[in-house]
Design an enzyme around this catalytic site. Sequence first.
Site, PDB file in Angstrom:
ATOM      1  N   SER A 185      99.952  -8.631  36.956  1.00 35.25           N
ATOM      2  CA  SER A 185     100.355  -7.697  36.419  1.00 35.25           C
ATOM      3  C   SER A 185     101.257  -8.398  34.921  1.00 35.25           C
ATOM      4  O   SER A 185     101.739  -9.330  35.320  1.00 35.25           O
ATOM      5  CB  SER A 185     101.526  -7.203  37.320  1.00 35.25           C
ATOM      6  N   TYR A 213     109.012  -7.430  43.247  1.00 35.51           N
ATOM      7  CA  TYR A 213     107.499  -7.150  42.938  1.00 35.51           C
ATOM      8  C   TYR A 213     107.366  -8.237  41.819  1.00 35.51           C
ATOM      9  O   TYR A 213     106.142  -8.982  41.756  1.00 35.51           O
ATOM     10  CB  TYR A 213     107.196  -5.707  41.883  1.00 35.51           C
TER      11      TYR A 213
END
Length: 362
Positions: A185, A213
């Site tokens: 990501s 995350y």
Amino acid sequence: MAKKKQGLGWMEWLRGWMYVIHEMLFQRIMASHLQNPLALPPVNDLTCIVTGATSGIGREMARQLAEAGAHVVMAVRNPKAAHELIDRWSESWHGLPLNIEVMELDLLSLDSVVTFANAWNARLGPLNVLINNAGIFSIGEPQKFSKDGYEEHMQVNHLAPALLSVLLLPSLVRGSPSRIINVNSVMHYVGFVDTEDMNAVSGKRKYSSLLGYTSSKLAQVMFSSVLHKRLPIEAGVNVVCVSPGIVHTNVARDLPRIVQAAYHLIPYFIFSAQEGSRSALFSATDPQIPEYCELLKADEWPVCAFISQDCRPTNPSEEAHNIETSFEVWEKTLEMIGLPSDAVERFIEGNEVTCRYGTQSD
């Protein structure tokens, strides 16, 4: 002795967020040269495992690879949902029957990862592509831990895929030239990994799902970079991290207000799952990827191949280039997933390796 870094400097943090916002605003323009769906080269000989293949970009990858002729293994937590999807795809598909199978895999259980890998390796067949796609971003939720005792983002996004990748090396070597594709990501640009506090429990940094995350995604890049270095060229296994871009999922709640505002104002800029699947599909099937990985290896480049949402090579974050931390992440990860520090070398040589997990679940 130099003082250990406690987090990103404010300039690094700011640059990271600028990168994320730039990606959000311009990804559609940068990827405008790509077809949607992406045209795939012939993949009839490929055997691919796709984790998290029942929703989002994982579902797109599994369907498109199968329709292009690959043998696809959907590695999923909910086999019933996967079988229902296959029935739906088969009904609307008019080509040769789709070659898809379903195997159960729960990344919140390291026992489940070992059981899955043992079952696959026992077939003694080749594996050409492993796509570690499954991931979580539990936005705005309190900190949670898996039954293995690890923070859930860290386990699902990094530890379990790392364990799966290493355990499947015997099959990947049989299927060489083969690839491990880690769906990463752009958010790793604002991540920081504290190797002494991978579970984020020390209180040094206030836990948020965003911290969980971003640090798990950066840990994945760092681990991949060391794995890429450890795999000898003759093994024929390449490691690639990819950014799918900013894809339409409900990820806005935990982002800074300015980013949230942008997210709500500009649905036009955000990718669909089909658009988000392109960089991973490209990395899994493009014939030049192995050459590119070997080039990086020969060049002593500090990070693994990183392919951006527009299917072009790019560079992961500044912090991802921190070689010292990357090796610490490597050592710490192997310790957490119950493998010896020389596990990769032993697998490549064809030797047995014992994992701390998996025995109880058989």
